[in-house]
Design a protein around this motif. Structure first.
Motif, PDB file in Angstrom:
ATOM      1  N   UNK A 196      16.519  16.566  58.113  1.00  0.00           N
ATOM      2  CA  UNK A 196      16.109  15.709  59.414  1.00  0.00           C
ATOM      3  C   UNK A 196      14.715  15.313  59.745  1.00  0.00           C
ATOM      4  N   UNK A 197      14.517  15.036  60.711  1.00  0.00           N
ATOM      5  CA  UNK A 197      12.892  14.517  61.247  1.00  0.00           C
ATOM      6  C   UNK A 197      12.031  15.673  60.793  1.00  0.00           C
TER       7      UNK A 197
ATOM      8  N   UNK B 237      33.008  25.364  50.103  1.00  0.00           N
ATOM      9  CA  UNK B 237      31.591  25.447  49.676  1.00  0.00           C
ATOM     10  C   UNK B 237      30.692  24.077  50.786  1.00  0.00           C
ATOM     11  N   UNK B 238      31.491  23.537  51.444  1.00  0.00           N
ATOM     12  CA  UNK B 238      31.112  22.435  52.480  1.00  0.00           C
ATOM     13  C   UNK B 238      30.632  23.046  53.620  1.00  0.00           C
ATOM     14  N   UNK B 239      31.333  24.066  53.996  1.00  0.00           N
ATOM     15  CA  UNK B 239      30.919  24.782  55.403  1.00  0.00           C
ATOM     16  C   UNK B 239      29.892  25.481  55.327  1.00  0.00           C
ATOM     17  N   UNK B 240      28.874  25.627  54.117  1.00  0.00           N
ATOM     18  CA  UNK B 240      27.453  26.046  54.380  1.00  0.00           C
ATOM     19  C   UNK B 240      26.470  24.938  54.461  1.00  0.00           C
ATOM     20  N   UNK B 241      26.939  23.911  54.228  1.00  0.00           N
ATOM     21  CA  UNK B 241      26.139  22.572  54.395  1.00  0.00           C
ATOM     22  C   UNK B 241      25.782  22.423  55.667  1.00  0.00           C
ATOM     23  N   UNK B 242      24.455  21.671  55.970  1.00  0.00           N
ATOM     24  CA  UNK B 242      23.825  21.781  57.399  1.00  0.00           C
ATOM     25  C   UNK B 242      24.910  20.675  58.224  1.00  0.00           C
ATOM     26  N   UNK B 243      25.222  19.669  57.529  1.00  0.00           N
ATOM     27  CA  UNK B 243      26.260  18.646  58.419  1.00  0.00           C
ATOM     28  C   UNK B 243      27.434  19.160  58.812  1.00  0.00           C
ATOM     29  N   UNK B 244      27.975  20.442  58.330  1.00  0.00           N
ATOM     30  CA  UNK B 244      29.270  20.952  58.722  1.00  0.00           C
ATOM     31  C   UNK B 244      28.966  22.560  59.618  1.00  0.00           C
ATOM     32  N   UNK B 245      28.060  23.157  59.002  1.00  0.00           N
ATOM     33  CA  UNK B 245      27.837  24.527  59.571  1.00  0.00           C
ATOM     34  C   UNK B 245      26.920  24.525  60.555  1.00  0.00           C
ATOM     35  N   UNK B 246      25.870  23.660  60.652  1.00  0.00           N
ATOM     36  CA  UNK B 246      24.899  23.533  61.573  1.00  0.00           C
ATOM     37  C   UNK B 246      25.532  22.702  62.794  1.00  0.00           C
ATOM     38  N   UNK B 247      26.322  22.080  62.579  1.00  0.00           N
ATOM     39  CA  UNK B 247      27.074  20.921  63.582  1.00  0.00           C
ATOM     40  C   UNK B 247      27.783  22.059  64.437  1.00  0.00           C
ATOM     41  N   UNK B 248      28.895  22.983  63.688  1.00  0.00           N
ATOM     42  CA  UNK B 248      29.645  23.929  64.173  1.00  0.00           C
ATOM     43  C   UNK B 248      29.032  24.899  65.161  1.00  0.00           C
ATOM     44  N   UNK B 249      27.852  25.438  64.880  1.00  0.00           N
ATOM     45  CA  UNK B 249      26.952  26.276  65.518  1.00  0.00           C
ATOM     46  C   UNK B 249      26.357  25.425  66.960  1.00  0.00           C
ATOM     47  N   UNK B 250      25.779  24.214  66.690  1.00  0.00           N
ATOM     48  CA  UNK B 250      25.373  23.499  67.923  1.00  0.00           C
ATOM     49  C   UNK B 250      26.708  23.287  68.939  1.00  0.00           C
ATOM     50  N   UNK B 251      28.098  22.889  68.330  1.00  0.00           N
ATOM     51  CA  UNK B 251      28.967  22.766  69.063  1.00  0.00           C
ATOM     52  C   UNK B 251      29.275  23.879  70.010  1.00  0.00           C
TER      53      UNK B 251
ATOM     54  N   UNK C  76      19.209  28.728  57.963  1.00  0.00           N
ATOM     55  CA  UNK C  76      19.539  28.807  56.653  1.00  0.00           C
ATOM     56  C   UNK C  76      20.284  27.775  55.908  1.00  0.00           C
ATOM     57  N   UNK C  77      20.699  26.791  56.692  1.00  0.00           N
ATOM     58  CA  UNK C  77      21.384  25.461  56.318  1.00  0.00           C
ATOM     59  C   UNK C  77      20.447  24.816  55.510  1.00  0.00           C
ATOM     60  N   UNK C  78      20.828  24.404  53.950  1.00  0.00           N
ATOM     61  CA  UNK C  78      19.848  23.750  53.099  1.00  0.00           C
ATOM     62  C   UNK C  78      19.901  22.143  53.463  1.00  0.00           C
ATOM     63  N   UNK C  79      18.999  21.619  53.211  1.00  0.00           N
ATOM     64  CA  UNK C  79      18.745  20.130  53.293  1.00  0.00           C
ATOM     65  C   UNK C  79      19.315  19.594  51.713  1.00  0.00           C
TER      66      UNK C  79
END
Length: 275
Positions: A211-212, A117-131, A202-205
Motif C-alpha cells: 500500500x501507500x 493459503x489465500x486467507x493469510x494474504x493482505x487482500x483477504x485477511x486484512x480486508x476481513x478484519x477491517x470489515x 502481519x499480513x505480508x505484501x
C-alpha cells in the motif's frame, strides 16, 4: 527516465502492471509521488470494500442490539463490545495468527479440498478484519440513531396502521440514516485512515506490491529522508478525505432534501415603488 515515462512504468505497479523492480538509486519526486499513489490503490480497495460490506452487517447488528429477544441481542452486544474494545492492530495480529493455524493443505469439505493459503494474504485477511471492525463501530452509530427516533413518529405511524416491516422501511430506516449519517461519515474517514495499519500488521505484501505506506517506508529507508515520502502520503489521504466528505455530503443532502434549510428558494425581484 522522464516523469511521464515514470508514471507509465509505475502508476499501476501495486496491482501487478508495469515495472517489476523498484528504483534503486537517484530517486526523484516524480517516482515517489507515482509509486505512493500506486500504493493508494490498495488503501482505497480496503476502505471501499470494508465500508460497503460493513454497512449491511452494521445495520443487521444494530437491529440485533435493539431486539427484545435475548438470544439475538446479546451476540450483537458482544460483537460490538469486542471489536470496539480492542485495538485494531491487535485484531490484525490475532486474525493473522488464527488464519496461519488453518491446515496448509486446505480443509476437506464434503470431499472437496478448500484452499486456505489465500486467507493469510493482505487482500483477504486484512480486508476481513477491517470489515468486522468498521461494522462494529457503525453498528453502534446506527443503534444510537434507532434509539433517537422520536416516539411521536412511531406512534403516528401506528395510528395510521403502519406496523412491522412497512413501519421500518418507511419510518425507522430513513430516519435512522438521517440521524446517523454525519457520525457515519466520520467513521468512513477513520476507516480509510486505518487502512495504513495494514502495513504494520502481519499480513505480508505480495511481491513488493504494498500500500501507500509500504512505498513511503521504502523511500524513507533508501534516502534516509522521511520528510518527503510521508508528507506525500499525508497529501494523498487529505485528498481522499475531501473526496469522502464530498460524496457523503451529497448523500446527506439527499437524505435531508425535505428540510426547509435544504430547499432552494427562488429569488424574486420585488422593486420598491417610489410614492
Amino acid at each position: 527516465m522522464t516523469c511521464w515515462e515514470t508514471i507509465q512504468a509505475y502508476a499501476f505497479r501495486s496491482i501487478g502492471h508495469g515495472e517489476n523492480l523498484l528504483p534503486r538509486s537517484d530517486f526523484t519526486i516524480c517516482q515517489q509521488v507515482t509509486l505512493i499513489g500506486s500504493g493508494m490503490i490498495w488503501n482505497i480497495y480496503f476502505g471501499v470494500l470494508a465500508l460497503a460490506l460493513g454497512f449491511f452487517l452494521a445495520v443487521a447488528v444494530a437491529l440485533g442490539k435493539s431486539s427484545r429477544h435475548l438470544l439475538v441481542r446479546k451476540p450483537a452486544e458482544w460483537f460490538v463490545f469486542v471489536f470496539r474494545g480492542s485495538p485494531l492492530f491487535i485484531q490484525f495480529f490475532l486474525a493473522y495468527e488464527a488464519l496461519q493455524l488453518l491446515p496448509k493443505a486446505g480443509i476437506n469439505v464434503l470431499g472437496i479440498t478448500v484452499e486456505t493459503a489465500w486467507t493469510t494474504r493482505a487482500w483477504a485477511g486484512a480486508l476481513f478484519v477491517l470489515f468486522l471492525n468498521t461494522s462494529a463501530y457503525a453498528a453502534e452509530i446506527f443503534h444510537g440513531a434507532l434509539k433517537s427516533i422520536p416516539k411521536g413518529d412511531l406512534e403516528a405511524a401506528e395510528a395510521y396502521g403502519i406496523t412491522g416491516w412497512q413501519k421500518f422501511r418507511r419510518i425507522q430506516w430513513p430516519t435512522m440514516l438521517r440521524l446517523a449519517w454525519p457520525a457515519y461519515t466520520n467513521e468512513a474517514i477513520f476507516l480509510f485512515h486505518a487502512t495504513t495499519l495494514v502495513f504494520f500488521s502481519g499480513f505480508p505484501a505480495f511481491r513488493q506490491m504494498g500500500d501507500a505506506l509500504y512505498y513511503a517506508n521504502y523511500f524513507a529507508d533508501k534516502t534516509f529522508n522521511p520528510f518527503i515520502p510521508y508528507p506525500i502520503v499525508a497529501a494523498y489521504f487529505i485528498a481522499l478525505t475531501l473526496l469522502v466528505i464530498g460524496l457523503f455530503g451529497l448523500v446527506n443532502r439527499r437524505l435531508n432534501r425535505h428540510l426547509p434549510s435544504n430547499v432552494k428558494s427562488r429569488i424574486r425581484l420585488r422593486p420598491q415603488l417610489i410614492r
